[in-house]
Design an enzyme around this catalytic site. Structure first.
Site, PDB file in Angstrom:
ATOM      1  N   LEU A 190       0.801  -1.216   0.000  1.00  0.00           N
ATOM      2  CA  LEU A 190       0.000   0.000   0.000  1.00  0.00           C
ATOM      3  C   LEU A 190       0.834   1.267   0.000  1.00  0.00           C
ATOM      4  O   LEU A 190       0.448   2.274  -0.583  1.00  0.00           O
ATOM      5  CB  LEU A 190      -0.936   0.014   1.213  1.00  0.00           C
ATOM      6  CG  LEU A 190      -2.050  -1.033   1.226  1.00  0.00           C
ATOM      7  CD1 LEU A 190      -2.805  -0.978   2.542  1.00  0.00           C
ATOM      8  CD2 LEU A 190      -2.995  -0.818   0.062  1.00  0.00           C
ATOM      9  N   GLY A 191       1.956   1.245   0.681  1.00  0.00           N
ATOM     10  CA  GLY A 191       2.754   2.462   0.752  1.00  0.00           C
ATOM     11  C   GLY A 191       4.007   2.246   1.561  1.00  0.00           C
ATOM     12  O   GLY A 191       4.211   1.189   2.168  1.00  0.00           O
TER      13      GLY A 191
ATOM     14  N   GLY B 208       7.177   4.469   3.991  1.00  0.00           N
ATOM     15  CA  GLY B 208       7.656   5.679   4.630  1.00  0.00           C
ATOM     16  C   GLY B 208       9.130   5.536   4.937  1.00  0.00           C
ATOM     17  O   GLY B 208       9.792   4.597   4.472  1.00  0.00           O
ATOM     18  N   GLY B 209       9.655   6.445   5.731  1.00  0.00           N
ATOM     19  CA  GLY B 209      11.074   6.433   6.013  1.00  0.00           C
ATOM     20  C   GLY B 209      11.541   5.225   6.793  1.00  0.00           C
ATOM     21  O   GLY B 209      12.692   4.798   6.652  1.00  0.00           O
ATOM     22  N   MET B 210      10.661   4.654   7.630  1.00  0.00           N
ATOM     23  CA  MET B 210      11.094   3.557   8.494  1.00  0.00           C
ATOM     24  C   MET B 210      10.441   2.223   8.172  1.00  0.00           C
ATOM     25  O   MET B 210      10.769   1.219   8.802  1.00  0.00           O
ATOM     26  CB  MET B 210      10.815   3.902   9.962  1.00  0.00           C
ATOM     27  CG  MET B 210      11.632   5.062  10.490  1.00  0.00           C
ATOM     28  SD  MET B 210      11.642   5.135  12.300  1.00  0.00           S
ATOM     29  CE  MET B 210       9.899   5.194  12.666  1.00  0.00           C
TER      30      MET B 210
ATOM     31  N   LYS C 283       1.600  -2.983   9.087  1.00  0.00           N
ATOM     32  CA  LYS C 283       2.688  -2.020   9.023  1.00  0.00           C
ATOM     33  C   LYS C 283       3.943  -2.689   9.566  1.00  0.00           C
ATOM     34  O   LYS C 283       3.931  -3.256  10.662  1.00  0.00           O
ATOM     35  CB  LYS C 283       2.336  -0.785   9.859  1.00  0.00           C
ATOM     36  CG  LYS C 283       3.315   0.369   9.749  1.00  0.00           C
ATOM     37  CD  LYS C 283       2.776   1.578  10.511  1.00  0.00           C
ATOM     38  CE  LYS C 283       3.677   2.788  10.371  1.00  0.00           C
ATOM     39  NZ  LYS C 283       3.124   3.967  11.082  1.00  0.00           N
TER      40      LYS C 283
ATOM     41  N   ASP D 168       1.866  15.097  17.392  1.00  0.00           N
ATOM     42  CA  ASP D 168       2.151  15.216  15.962  1.00  0.00           C
ATOM     43  C   ASP D 168       0.860  15.290  15.154  1.00  0.00           C
ATOM     44  O   ASP D 168       0.733  14.652  14.108  1.00  0.00           O
ATOM     45  CB  ASP D 168       3.014  14.040  15.496  1.00  0.00           C
ATOM     46  CG  ASP D 168       3.672  14.301  14.134  1.00  0.00           C
ATOM     47  OD1 ASP D 168       3.802  15.488  13.756  1.00  0.00           O
ATOM     48  OD2 ASP D 168       4.046  13.331  13.454  1.00  0.00           O
TER      49      ASP D 168
END
Length: 322
Positions: free
Chosen positions: A18-19, A21-23, A41, A135
């Protein structure tokens, strides 16, 4: 990282990526025991042995499990697979608010305010549990379209930098470390991150409200570093000067969220109640759509790639009733 068809943790069969990120990465999967759709995830194995990324990753799952609320993506499982830590959570269908604000099809103002009511309701519960998100930003607000009701549901995601209000925070112990998104952090978050409390989440909500209703930020700066300086040393742009056509109640909420810490809006309960009052007042200004988002270079949100439906279908879904 897994491949299509792999079974993560002996239970979750991978269907699609699906996608990223940085980590880490997010995968669409199916629970092999129940057949239910889930999202998984996974923390990149390169970070698995590093204390801070692992702490942040597991913290997100822990907070989501600690606070039970329909506005928080439900976590089903936490484990390890081939040296990588994973979290299995409910599969969401829609787009982040960051994506929606930048779409050509404009979100109705009434729907946007209703989404902010839902955010305030989530904050009421997290703050009661002593948890500060730290955040809040449009990229961490996922607008989920309910298949059963065709209504928009807001889901608060990414508690990776959240903290217990009474806890010593290991993520802030290193000299020079800073966690959060520069455009949305409160002045006290910049100056003394360890002192952040629930009022910083209210500030960030005010920034989101300002951004949604004006198309820009309350502190204009060409880059994140100068944005932090502006937040500390300059007052926010007055909402009354930019959007005098908004309802007085909505403008007063934005003003009060963006005040200095000691005079800021008092609580998420007050925020929720005042936003509900704005919706119930049936002000004609709520019938307009949000203004176009000002272009911004280098904007990229991992959640923006998790969009099974188009933004156009999201903006056509029914708004909440309050």
């Amino acid at each position: 990282m897994p491949e299509i068809g792999d079974v993560i943790g002996g239970r979750y069969r991978v269907l699609a990526r699906l996608g990223a990120g940085g980590m880490g990465e997010v995968w669409a999967a199916e629970d092999a025991e129940t057949g239910a759709p889930v999202a998984v995830k996974m923390l990149n194995p390169a970070f698995a042995a590093m204390a801070r990324p692992r702490m942040r990753f597991l913290r997100e799952a822990g907070v989501a499990r600690a606070v039970s609320h329909p506005g928080i993506a439900q976590v089903f499982d936490v484990g390890e697979h081939d040296g990588a830590v994973f979290v299995a959570f409910e599969r969401l269908h829609g787009a982040s608010l960051a994506t929606v604000l930048r779409a050509e099809t404009r979100l109705p103002l009434r729907t946007f305010v209703a989404l902010m009511v839902r955010l305030a309701e989530v904050l009421v519960e997290t703050h009661r549990a002593g948890i500060v998100h730290r955040d809040l930003k449009p990229g961490n607000l996922f607008i989920h379209r309910s298949v059963s009701s065709d209504e928009l549901e807001l889901k608060l995601i990414d508690f990776g930098v959240s903290k217990l209000a009474t806890a010593v925070d290991g993520l802030h112990t290193q000299t020079g470390s800073f966690l959060g998104s520069p455009r949305y952090v409160s002045p006290e978050h910049v100056v003394a991150p360890a002192s952040v409390d629930a009022r910083s989440d209210l500030w960030a909500t005010g920034v989101i409200l300002f951004e949604g209703t004006t198309g820009g930020y309350p502190h204009r700066a060409p880059d994140p570093a100068r944005a932090l300086l502006a937040i500390v040393h300059q007052p926010p742009i007055a909402i009354d000067s930019v959007r005098p056509d908004l309802s007085p109640g909505l403008r007063s909420i934005i003003r009060d969220c963006l005040k200095p810490k000691l005079s800021r809006l008092g609580s998420a309960v007050e925020l929720r109640d005042r936003l509900v009052d704005v919706l119930r007042a049936e002000d004609p200004s709520l019938d307009q759509t949000l203004p176009p988002r000002e272009p911004e270079r280098g904007v990229s949100e991992m959640t923006d790639s998790l969009i099974p439906e188009t933004v156009e279908s999201l903006t056509g879904a029914r708004a909440f009733s309050v």
